[in-house]
Design a protein around this motif. Structure first.
Motif, mmCIF file in Angstrom:
data_model
loop_
_atom_site.group_PDB
_atom_site.id
_atom_site.type_symbol
_atom_site.label_atom_id
_atom_site.label_comp_id
_atom_site.label_asym_id
_atom_site.label_seq_id
_atom_site.Cartn_x
_atom_site.Cartn_y
_atom_site.Cartn_z
ATOM 1 N N SER A 136 34.525 -125.768 48.541
ATOM 2 C CA SER A 136 34.264 -124.874 47.238
ATOM 3 C C SER A 136 35.821 -125.600 47.080
ATOM 4 O O SER A 136 36.606 -126.236 48.112
ATOM 5 C CB SER A 136 34.366 -122.881 47.634
ATOM 6 O OG SER A 136 34.705 -122.895 46.030
ATOM 7 N N THR A 137 36.381 -124.532 45.901
ATOM 8 C CA THR A 137 38.002 -124.828 46.408
ATOM 9 C C THR A 137 38.647 -123.163 45.889
ATOM 10 O O THR A 137 38.371 -122.358 45.300
ATOM 11 C CB THR A 137 38.034 -125.404 44.723
ATOM 12 O OG1 THR A 137 37.535 -126.810 44.369
ATOM 13 C CG2 THR A 137 40.110 -126.086 43.794
ATOM 14 N N LEU A 141 40.692 -120.691 44.595
ATOM 15 C CA LEU A 141 41.558 -120.440 43.188
ATOM 16 C C LEU A 141 42.685 -119.695 42.708
ATOM 17 O O LEU A 141 43.023 -120.105 41.645
ATOM 18 C CB LEU A 141 40.576 -119.893 41.875
ATOM 19 C CG LEU A 141 39.247 -120.181 41.492
ATOM 20 C CD1 LEU A 141 38.125 -119.422 40.969
ATOM 21 C CD2 LEU A 141 39.496 -121.327 40.179
ATOM 22 N N ALA A 169 36.390 -120.249 43.950
ATOM 23 C CA ALA A 169 35.643 -120.670 42.840
ATOM 24 C C ALA A 169 34.172 -120.379 42.993
ATOM 25 O O ALA A 169 34.313 -120.207 42.091
ATOM 26 C CB ALA A 169 36.081 -122.528 42.771
ATOM 27 N N TRP A 204 39.559 -126.459 55.648
ATOM 28 C CA TRP A 204 40.616 -127.420 54.748
ATOM 29 C C TRP A 204 41.564 -128.595 55.877
ATOM 30 O O TRP A 204 41.619 -128.644 57.128
ATOM 31 C CB TRP A 204 41.299 -126.535 54.070
ATOM 32 C CG TRP A 204 41.971 -125.569 54.822
ATOM 33 C CD1 TRP A 204 44.068 -125.873 54.329
ATOM 34 C CD2 TRP A 204 42.470 -124.704 55.181
ATOM 35 N NE1 TRP A 204 44.542 -125.133 55.341
ATOM 36 C CE2 TRP A 204 43.465 -123.952 55.347
ATOM 37 C CE3 TRP A 204 41.402 -123.493 55.563
ATOM 38 C CZ2 TRP A 204 44.172 -122.749 56.095
ATOM 39 C CZ3 TRP A 204 41.288 -121.703 55.775
ATOM 40 C CH2 TRP A 204 43.307 -121.544 56.318
ATOM 41 N N SER A 231 46.889 -123.592 49.842
ATOM 42 C CA SER A 231 47.517 -123.730 48.741
ATOM 43 C C SER A 231 46.231 -124.152 47.986
ATOM 44 O O SER A 231 45.267 -124.002 48.155
ATOM 45 C CB SER A 231 48.325 -124.774 48.242
ATOM 46 O OG SER A 231 49.329 -124.516 49.386
ATOM 47 N N ALA A 232 46.481 -122.950 46.673
ATOM 48 C CA ALA A 232 45.702 -123.174 45.679
ATOM 49 C C ALA A 232 45.442 -124.765 45.402
ATOM 50 O O ALA A 232 46.092 -125.415 45.407
ATOM 51 C CB ALA A 232 46.541 -122.289 44.533
ATOM 52 N N SER A 233 43.720 -124.577 44.455
ATOM 53 C CA SER A 233 43.500 -125.705 44.194
ATOM 54 C C SER A 233 42.660 -127.041 45.972
ATOM 55 O O SER A 233 42.340 -127.679 45.432
ATOM 56 C CB SER A 233 44.024 -127.078 43.826
ATOM 57 O OG SER A 233 44.629 -126.146 42.245
ATOM 58 N N THR A 234 43.125 -126.441 46.699
ATOM 59 C CA THR A 234 42.850 -126.855 48.082
ATOM 60 C C THR A 234 41.316 -126.518 48.091
ATOM 61 O O THR A 234 40.567 -125.875 47.650
ATOM 62 C CB THR A 234 42.329 -126.281 49.479
ATOM 63 O OG1 THR A 234 45.024 -126.254 49.399
ATOM 64 C CG2 THR A 234 43.101 -126.682 50.538
ATOM 65 N N GLU A 235 40.973 -127.983 48.709
ATOM 66 C CA GLU A 235 39.000 -127.993 49.105
ATOM 67 C C GLU A 235 38.922 -127.102 50.452
ATOM 68 O O GLU A 235 39.669 -127.439 51.449
ATOM 69 C CB GLU A 235 38.233 -129.446 48.789
ATOM 70 C CG GLU A 235 38.515 -130.206 47.623
ATOM 71 C CD GLU A 235 38.119 -131.831 47.332
ATOM 72 O OE1 GLU A 235 37.841 -131.889 48.561
ATOM 73 O OE2 GLU A 235 38.330 -132.004 46.478
#
Length: 268
Positions: A31-32, A34, A46, A66, A104-108
Protein backbone atom coordinates in the motif's frame (compact mmCIF):
# COMPACT_ATOMS: atom_id res chain seq x y z
CA UNK A 1 -9.83 -15.61 -5.51
CA UNK A 2 -11.29 -13.33 -2.88
CA UNK A 3 -13.72 -14.46 -0.24
CA UNK A 4 -14.88 -17.89 -1.50
CA UNK A 5 -18.40 -17.74 -2.83
CA UNK A 6 -18.58 -13.96 -3.27
CA UNK A 7 -21.72 -13.05 -5.23
CA UNK A 8 -22.13 -9.66 -6.83
CA UNK A 9 -19.39 -7.13 -7.38
CA UNK A 10 -18.51 -4.98 -4.36
CA UNK A 11 -18.52 -1.20 -4.81
CA UNK A 12 -15.29 -0.18 -6.63
CA UNK A 13 -14.14 2.04 -3.74
CA UNK A 14 -14.51 -0.86 -1.29
CA UNK A 15 -12.79 -3.38 -3.55
CA UNK A 16 -9.91 -0.96 -4.06
CA UNK A 17 -9.32 0.16 -0.48
CA UNK A 18 -10.92 -2.24 2.05
CA UNK A 19 -9.25 -5.53 1.21
CA UNK A 20 -10.62 -7.24 4.34
CA UNK A 21 -14.15 -6.80 2.97
CA UNK A 22 -13.48 -8.71 -0.25
CA UNK A 23 -10.72 -11.15 0.74
CA UNK A 24 -10.77 -12.30 4.36
CA UNK A 25 -7.87 -14.70 3.70
CA UNK A 26 -5.39 -12.05 2.62
CA UNK A 27 -2.47 -12.10 5.05
CA UNK A 28 -0.25 -9.36 3.57
CA UNK A 29 -0.61 -6.45 1.18
CA UNK A 30 1.29 -3.54 -0.31
CA UNK A 31 0.00 0.00 0.00
CA UNK A 32 0.91 3.67 0.14
CA UNK A 33 0.72 6.07 3.09
CA UNK A 34 -2.05 8.61 2.47
CA UNK A 35 -1.82 10.63 5.67
CA UNK A 36 0.31 10.86 8.82
CA UNK A 37 -0.90 11.89 12.28
CA UNK A 38 2.23 12.37 14.39
CA UNK A 39 0.31 13.46 17.47
CA UNK A 40 -1.41 10.04 17.73
CA UNK A 41 1.43 8.11 16.03
CA UNK A 42 -0.82 6.71 13.32
CA UNK A 43 -1.03 6.50 9.54
CA UNK A 44 -3.83 6.11 7.01
CA UNK A 45 -3.19 3.89 3.99
CA UNK A 46 -4.48 3.89 0.42
CA UNK A 47 -5.69 0.33 0.97
CA UNK A 48 -5.56 -2.10 3.87
CA UNK A 49 -6.30 -5.68 4.85
CA UNK A 50 -6.40 -4.76 8.55
CA UNK A 51 -9.98 -4.97 9.85
CA UNK A 52 -10.75 -1.73 11.73
CA UNK A 53 -13.12 -3.30 14.26
CA UNK A 54 -16.88 -3.07 14.44
CA UNK A 55 -19.98 -5.16 15.04
CA UNK A 56 -18.39 -6.72 18.10
CA UNK A 57 -15.31 -7.97 16.22
CA UNK A 58 -11.98 -6.54 17.45
CA UNK A 59 -9.55 -4.82 15.12
CA UNK A 60 -6.62 -6.68 13.61
CA UNK A 61 -2.99 -6.29 14.67
CA UNK A 62 0.24 -7.03 12.84
CA UNK A 63 3.25 -5.30 11.31
CA UNK A 64 3.90 -2.48 8.87
CA UNK A 65 7.25 -2.37 7.03
CA UNK A 66 8.81 0.19 4.71
CA UNK A 67 12.23 1.02 3.34
CA UNK A 68 14.30 1.85 6.40
CA UNK A 69 11.69 1.12 9.05
CA UNK A 70 9.07 -1.14 10.57
CA UNK A 71 6.52 -0.98 13.37
CA UNK A 72 3.86 -3.02 15.12
CA UNK A 73 0.26 -2.19 14.22
CA UNK A 74 -1.43 -2.19 17.62
CA UNK A 75 -4.77 -0.56 16.85
CA UNK A 76 -6.90 0.02 13.74
CA UNK A 77 -10.02 2.18 13.63
CA UNK A 78 -12.22 4.19 11.27
CA UNK A 79 -12.02 7.87 12.02
CA UNK A 80 -13.31 10.79 9.95
CA UNK A 81 -13.73 8.70 6.82
CA UNK A 82 -10.33 7.01 6.95
CA UNK A 83 -8.96 3.78 8.41
CA UNK A 84 -6.08 4.68 10.74
CA UNK A 85 -3.29 2.35 11.91
CA UNK A 86 -1.61 3.11 15.25
CA UNK A 87 2.10 2.18 15.29
CA UNK A 88 4.44 1.18 18.12
CA UNK A 89 8.08 0.15 18.12
CA UNK A 90 8.42 -3.41 16.85
CA UNK A 91 10.49 -4.38 19.92
CA UNK A 92 8.62 -2.95 22.92
CA UNK A 93 11.35 -4.19 25.31
CA UNK A 94 14.01 -2.00 23.70
CA UNK A 95 15.42 0.97 25.53
CA UNK A 96 13.90 3.27 22.90
CA UNK A 97 10.51 4.89 23.35
CA UNK A 98 7.61 2.65 22.44
CA UNK A 99 6.31 5.13 19.85
CA UNK A 100 7.58 4.00 16.46
CA UNK A 101 9.05 6.31 13.84
CA UNK A 102 6.40 7.02 11.22
CA UNK A 103 6.74 6.65 7.46
CA UNK A 104 6.15 9.83 5.51
CA UNK A 105 3.17 10.44 3.28
CA UNK A 106 3.46 8.67 -0.11
CA UNK A 107 5.82 6.02 1.34
CA UNK A 108 5.26 2.51 -0.02
CA UNK A 109 4.63 0.01 2.78
CA UNK A 110 4.03 -3.71 3.30
CA UNK A 111 1.38 -4.75 5.80
CA UNK A 112 1.37 -8.18 7.45
CA UNK A 113 -1.48 -9.41 9.64
CA UNK A 114 -1.12 -11.47 12.78
CA UNK A 115 -2.75 -14.31 10.85
CA UNK A 116 -3.28 -16.76 13.71
CA UNK A 117 -5.24 -14.14 15.64
CA UNK A 118 -7.20 -13.01 12.56
CA UNK A 119 -8.13 -16.58 11.57
CA UNK A 120 -9.26 -17.34 15.12
CA UNK A 121 -11.47 -14.25 15.01
CA UNK A 122 -12.88 -15.36 11.64
CA UNK A 123 -13.77 -18.75 13.14
CA UNK A 124 -15.23 -17.12 16.26
CA UNK A 125 -17.31 -14.65 14.27
CA UNK A 126 -18.71 -17.39 12.06
CA UNK A 127 -19.51 -19.50 15.14
CA UNK A 128 -21.54 -16.59 16.54
CA UNK A 129 -23.47 -16.37 13.26
CA UNK A 130 -24.19 -20.09 13.54
CA UNK A 131 -25.50 -19.48 17.07
CA UNK A 132 -27.66 -16.64 15.77
CA UNK A 133 -29.07 -18.91 13.05
CA UNK A 134 -29.77 -21.73 15.46
CA UNK A 135 -31.68 -19.46 17.87
CA UNK A 136 -33.62 -17.90 14.98
CA UNK A 137 -34.64 -21.31 13.65
CA UNK A 138 -35.98 -22.37 17.05
CA UNK A 139 -37.41 -19.15 18.52
CA UNK A 140 -37.69 -16.66 15.61
CA UNK A 141 -36.03 -13.92 17.65
CA UNK A 142 -33.22 -11.59 16.65
CA UNK A 143 -29.95 -11.02 18.43
CA UNK A 144 -29.91 -7.86 20.55
CA UNK A 145 -26.20 -7.57 21.33
CA UNK A 146 -22.90 -9.37 21.30
CA UNK A 147 -19.15 -9.25 21.58
CA UNK A 148 -16.13 -11.44 20.89
CA UNK A 149 -12.43 -11.93 21.38
CA UNK A 150 -10.21 -14.52 19.73
CA UNK A 151 -11.69 -17.93 20.52
CA UNK A 152 -14.74 -16.87 22.53
CA UNK A 153 -17.80 -14.66 22.33
CA UNK A 154 -21.36 -14.09 23.45
CA UNK A 155 -24.74 -13.07 22.05
CA UNK A 156 -27.81 -11.70 23.81
CA UNK A 157 -31.38 -12.62 22.88
CA UNK A 158 -34.82 -11.43 24.07
CA UNK A 159 -35.74 -14.79 25.61
CA UNK A 160 -38.31 -14.81 28.40
CA UNK A 161 -36.50 -17.53 30.31
CA UNK A 162 -33.68 -20.08 30.13
CA UNK A 163 -34.42 -23.72 30.82
CA UNK A 164 -31.76 -26.06 32.17
CA UNK A 165 -31.22 -27.84 28.86
CA UNK A 166 -30.84 -24.78 26.62
CA UNK A 167 -27.04 -24.74 26.61
CA UNK A 168 -26.75 -28.44 25.75
CA UNK A 169 -29.34 -28.19 22.96
CA UNK A 170 -27.74 -25.13 21.43
CA UNK A 171 -24.25 -26.64 21.60
CA UNK A 172 -25.46 -29.79 19.84
CA UNK A 173 -27.19 -27.77 17.12
CA UNK A 174 -24.16 -25.51 16.54
CA UNK A 175 -21.89 -28.49 16.03
CA UNK A 176 -24.41 -30.14 13.73
CA UNK A 177 -24.19 -27.04 11.55
CA UNK A 178 -20.39 -27.14 11.72
CA UNK A 179 -20.49 -30.74 10.49
CA UNK A 180 -22.74 -29.76 7.59
CA UNK A 181 -19.92 -27.61 6.17
CA UNK A 182 -22.37 -24.96 5.02
CA UNK A 183 -20.86 -22.50 2.55
CA UNK A 184 -20.40 -18.94 3.77
CA UNK A 185 -21.11 -16.42 1.01
CA UNK A 186 -20.48 -12.69 0.82
CA UNK A 187 -22.78 -10.43 -1.16
CA UNK A 188 -23.34 -6.72 -1.67
CA UNK A 189 -27.02 -5.78 -1.93
CA UNK A 190 -28.57 -2.46 -2.93
CA UNK A 191 -30.23 -0.97 0.12
CA UNK A 192 -33.65 -1.00 -1.51
CA UNK A 193 -33.30 -4.74 -2.14
CA UNK A 194 -31.90 -5.48 1.30
CA UNK A 195 -34.75 -3.63 3.05
CA UNK A 196 -37.25 -6.00 1.42
CA UNK A 197 -35.42 -9.19 2.40
CA UNK A 198 -37.13 -10.89 5.40
CA UNK A 199 -33.86 -12.64 6.27
CA UNK A 200 -32.27 -9.25 6.90
CA UNK A 201 -35.16 -7.51 8.67
CA UNK A 202 -34.61 -9.70 11.74
CA UNK A 203 -31.13 -8.21 12.11
CA UNK A 204 -32.54 -4.70 12.48
CA UNK A 205 -31.33 -3.44 9.12
CA UNK A 206 -33.38 -0.33 9.79
CA UNK A 207 -30.83 0.69 12.42
CA UNK A 208 -28.02 0.80 9.84
CA UNK A 209 -27.56 4.36 8.51
CA UNK A 210 -29.30 4.96 5.18
CA UNK A 211 -26.08 6.24 3.60
CA UNK A 212 -24.59 2.74 3.80
CA UNK A 213 -25.61 1.50 0.38
CA UNK A 214 -25.07 -1.18 -0.76
CA UNK A 215 -25.04 -3.40 2.31
CA UNK A 216 -22.46 -6.14 2.76
CA UNK A 217 -24.28 -9.37 3.60
CA UNK A 218 -22.95 -12.62 5.08
CA UNK A 219 -24.97 -15.70 4.12
CA UNK A 220 -24.38 -19.05 5.82
CA UNK A 221 -26.34 -20.85 3.16
CA UNK A 222 -29.53 -22.37 4.51
CA UNK A 223 -28.99 -21.12 8.07
CA UNK A 224 -28.24 -17.44 8.65
CA UNK A 225 -28.20 -14.31 6.49
CA UNK A 226 -27.56 -10.81 7.76
CA UNK A 227 -25.84 -7.51 7.10
CA UNK A 228 -22.32 -7.72 8.48
CA UNK A 229 -18.98 -6.01 7.89
CA UNK A 230 -16.66 -8.48 9.62
CA UNK A 231 -14.46 -11.34 8.47
CA UNK A 232 -15.54 -14.99 8.22
CA UNK A 233 -14.29 -18.41 7.17
CA UNK A 234 -15.33 -20.04 3.88
CA UNK A 235 -17.56 -22.74 5.37
CA UNK A 236 -18.81 -23.82 8.77
CA UNK A 237 -16.51 -26.86 8.96
CA UNK A 238 -13.56 -24.47 9.25
CA UNK A 239 -14.95 -23.23 12.56
CA UNK A 240 -14.12 -26.51 14.37
CA UNK A 241 -15.78 -27.70 17.59
CA UNK A 242 -17.75 -25.17 19.61
CA UNK A 243 -18.76 -25.32 23.28
CA UNK A 244 -21.54 -23.37 24.99
CA UNK A 245 -19.80 -22.29 28.20
CA UNK A 246 -22.65 -20.51 29.89
CA UNK A 247 -26.17 -19.13 29.78
CA UNK A 248 -27.33 -16.30 32.03
CA UNK A 249 -30.07 -13.77 32.53
CA UNK A 250 -29.22 -10.12 31.82
CA UNK A 251 -32.65 -8.75 32.55
CA UNK A 252 -36.30 -9.71 32.46
CA UNK A 253 -36.28 -10.48 28.74
CA UNK A 254 -32.60 -10.48 27.83
CA UNK A 255 -30.62 -13.72 28.04
CA UNK A 256 -26.93 -14.28 27.24
CA UNK A 257 -25.30 -17.32 25.62
CA UNK A 258 -21.51 -17.67 25.72
CA UNK A 259 -19.47 -19.88 23.40
CA UNK A 260 -15.83 -20.91 22.99
CA UNK A 261 -13.92 -22.61 20.22
CA UNK A 262 -12.55 -25.96 21.32
CA UNK A 263 -10.66 -28.22 18.94
CA UNK A 264 -9.07 -26.62 15.87
CA UNK A 265 -10.81 -27.21 12.54
CA UNK A 266 -10.11 -30.44 10.69
CA UNK A 267 -7.15 -30.14 8.25
CA UNK A 268 -7.84 -29.84 4.55
Amino acid sequence: MGVPGTRGAPPPEIEKSELFAVDAYRRSFDSTVLAVDREQNRVALARTAFYPGGGGQPHDVGTLRWDGGSARVTRVKRDAGRIWHWLDAEDPSSAEASRAPLPSASTEVLGELDWERRHTLMRTHTALHILCGVIWSEYRIAVTGGNMEPGRGRLDFPLDHIDTGLGRRVERRINEEVDRAREVLVDFLDRSEADLDPALIRTAVGLIPREIDPLRVIDIVGLDKQADGGTHVADTAEVGRVAVTGTSSKGRSNKRIRIELRDPPAPG
